[in-house]
Design a protein around this motif. Structure first.
Motif, short mmCIF file in Angstrom:
data_model
loop_
_atom_site.label_atom_id
_atom_site.label_comp_id
_atom_site.label_asym_id
_atom_site.label_seq_id
_atom_site.Cartn_x
_atom_site.Cartn_y
_atom_site.Cartn_z
N VAL A 22 -4.97 6.93 -0.84
CA VAL A 22 -4.29 5.84 -1.34
C VAL A 22 -3.76 6.12 -2.63
O VAL A 22 -4.64 6.36 -3.61
CB VAL A 22 -5.24 4.65 -1.26
CG1 VAL A 22 -4.40 3.36 -1.86
CG2 VAL A 22 -5.39 4.13 0.14
N TRP A 39 -10.17 -5.40 2.74
CA TRP A 39 -9.62 -4.44 2.03
C TRP A 39 -10.55 -2.99 1.83
O TRP A 39 -10.37 -1.70 2.13
CB TRP A 39 -9.05 -4.52 0.44
CG TRP A 39 -8.56 -3.49 -0.14
CD1 TRP A 39 -9.26 -2.85 -1.40
CD2 TRP A 39 -7.71 -2.16 0.33
NE1 TRP A 39 -8.52 -1.55 -1.64
CE2 TRP A 39 -7.89 -1.28 -0.62
CE3 TRP A 39 -6.77 -2.25 1.30
CZ2 TRP A 39 -6.97 -0.12 -0.59
CZ3 TRP A 39 -6.22 -1.18 1.54
CH2 TRP A 39 -5.97 -0.22 0.56
N VAL A 75 -2.45 0.24 -4.68
CA VAL A 75 -2.57 -0.99 -3.70
C VAL A 75 -2.33 -2.07 -4.61
O VAL A 75 -2.90 -2.33 -5.60
CB VAL A 75 -3.74 -1.08 -2.68
CG1 VAL A 75 -4.83 -0.93 -3.77
CG2 VAL A 75 -3.70 -2.21 -1.98
N LYS A 105 -8.62 -10.57 1.51
CA LYS A 105 -8.48 -9.25 0.84
C LYS A 105 -10.00 -8.76 0.43
O LYS A 105 -10.33 -7.68 0.50
CB LYS A 105 -7.57 -9.32 -0.41
CG LYS A 105 -7.46 -8.21 -1.05
CD LYS A 105 -6.58 -8.23 -2.30
CE LYS A 105 -6.24 -7.03 -3.09
NZ LYS A 105 -5.60 -7.11 -4.28
N ARG A 110 -9.86 0.69 3.20
CA ARG A 110 -9.77 1.94 2.57
C ARG A 110 -10.72 2.60 3.09
O ARG A 110 -10.41 4.15 3.33
CB ARG A 110 -10.28 1.42 1.12
CG ARG A 110 -10.38 2.57 0.18
CD ARG A 110 -10.74 2.31 -1.36
NE ARG A 110 -9.62 1.99 -2.09
CZ ARG A 110 -8.95 2.63 -2.72
NH1 ARG A 110 -8.76 3.85 -2.50
NH2 ARG A 110 -7.87 2.02 -3.29
N LEU A 125 1.02 -1.13 0.07
CA LEU A 125 -0.11 -0.09 -0.03
C LEU A 125 0.79 1.35 -0.06
O LEU A 125 1.70 1.45 0.81
CB LEU A 125 -0.79 -0.09 1.27
CG LEU A 125 -1.58 1.35 1.73
CD1 LEU A 125 -2.73 1.50 0.53
CD2 LEU A 125 -2.12 1.06 3.00
N THR A 148 6.45 2.61 1.43
CA THR A 148 5.26 1.53 1.19
C THR A 148 4.99 0.61 2.49
O THR A 148 5.96 0.30 3.27
CB THR A 148 5.67 0.63 0.19
OG1 THR A 148 6.27 1.03 -1.07
CG2 THR A 148 4.71 -0.49 -0.17
#
Length: 320
Positions: free
Chosen positions: A291, A277, A294, A273, A281, A238, A265
């Motif tokens: 972001v 995720w 990713v 995920k 986010r 990320l 990073t």
């Protein structure tokens, strides 16, 4: 550990423990190292790596437990253990006022290598260390990497079956580091059992098996590939405009697991995920952090180590 498991091992640790002032530097290590194996004992400073090697070399008695070197007990017969191994400590005992050749000859005398066998052994050592053209140079005038290679030559002159190396590449330049590993791999190819300690995770990936050590305890033990596969499919890389604030947000986000900063990073482990995720986010967006990118990440041993450390409660340590 069963007797059958230990019988075929070159090195067998059995609840090996060493304390200093009541604090455990090595806390109950139990594992086997097979014949002809390259085994890595991996961890940061203070993890207990050097203390473990000193016990295996017969120079430091264990507080409790034991280890067998080709069946010989380090607790009961440490002097006999010394005949089974070659031990290269972090500060190998080179004599700076002797030449390269004189240092090797000195160790050949210590190990009572027959004189008729020395020329062939010396030629072979020079061949893979590239020290032949420097044999008349004083050891004190060698670079750090060349000193390490000379230390290896001195340790190998009696052709040991077991080689204990304590962070052999610490502080050496990249080229010498590569050369040292070429020597180690050649020894393993010839059937020598090598136990090497390192704090470098990229070096650990060269080993057949590794034990990840933290605060004197093994927190993971397997092949490097098998350990990396425990995180496969749920590691992401990320990048955000504010990586350090982003890391702080992730540390308090339940859906984010084991986030660590590598440069700019963030390496992030997720349980899933697909489900985690979007939550991660959303947490970053709510904190005003954008972001940049990713993507899926092939986990490294360092990722595995960071995850296992975060899962393991430790409360005491001493430098090793």
């Amino acid at each position: 550990m069963t007797p059958e498991q230990s019988a075929g091992a070159a090195i067998s640790l059995r609840n090996l423990r060493r304390t200093f002032g009541g604090v455990a530097a090595v806390d109950g290590l139990s594992f086997d190292i097979g014949h002809g194996e390259l085994f890595g004992l991996v961890g940061p400073d203070g993890a207990g790596k050097t203390t473990t090697l000193r016990m295996l070399a017969g120079v430091l008695p264990p507080t409790s437990g034991d280890a067998l070197i080709h069946g010989v007990s380090v607790a009961a017969d440490p002097e006999q253990v010394k005949h089974q191994i070659a031990y290269m400590s972090q500060r190998f005992g080179l004599y700076t006022d002797l030449t390269v050749r004189e240092n090797i000859d000195f160790y050949a005398d210590l190990y009572r290598v027959p004189r008729r066998e020395r020329p062939a052994r010396l030629e072979r050592l020079y061949q893979f260390s590239n020290l032949g053209s420097f044999e008349h140079r004083l050891a004190g005038q060698l670079s750090g990497g060349m000193k390490q290679k000379l230390g290896l030559c001195c340790a190998l002159i009696h052709q040991p079956e077991i080689l204990l190396l304590d962070e052999p590449t610490f502080g050496v330049d990249p080229i010498s580091r590569r050369d040292l590993w070429l020597i180690v791999h050649e020894m393993v190819a010839q059937g020598v059992t090598v136990l090497v300690t390192t704090a470098y995770m990229d070096e650990a990936e060269r080993c057949d098996h590794v034990a990840l050590l933290d605060h004197g305890r093994v927190i993971a033990l397997d092949t490097p590939v098998a350990l990396q596969q425990t995180l496969a499919g749920r590691m992401v890389a990320l990048r955000a405009f504010a990586p350090r604030p982003a890391l702080k947000v992730l540390e308090r986000t339940p859906a984010a697991h084991h986030a660590a900063l590598f440069g700019d990073t963030i390496h992030l482990a997720l349980t899933s995920k697909e489900s985690d995720w979007p939550l991660v986010r959303s947490a970053l967006t709510a904190a005003g952090i954008e972001v940049i990118d990713v993507h899926d990440l092939e986990p490294s041993l360092e990722d595995v180590f960071i995850q296992r450390v975060s899962e393991t409660a430790t409360d005491t340590t001493v430098p090793a």
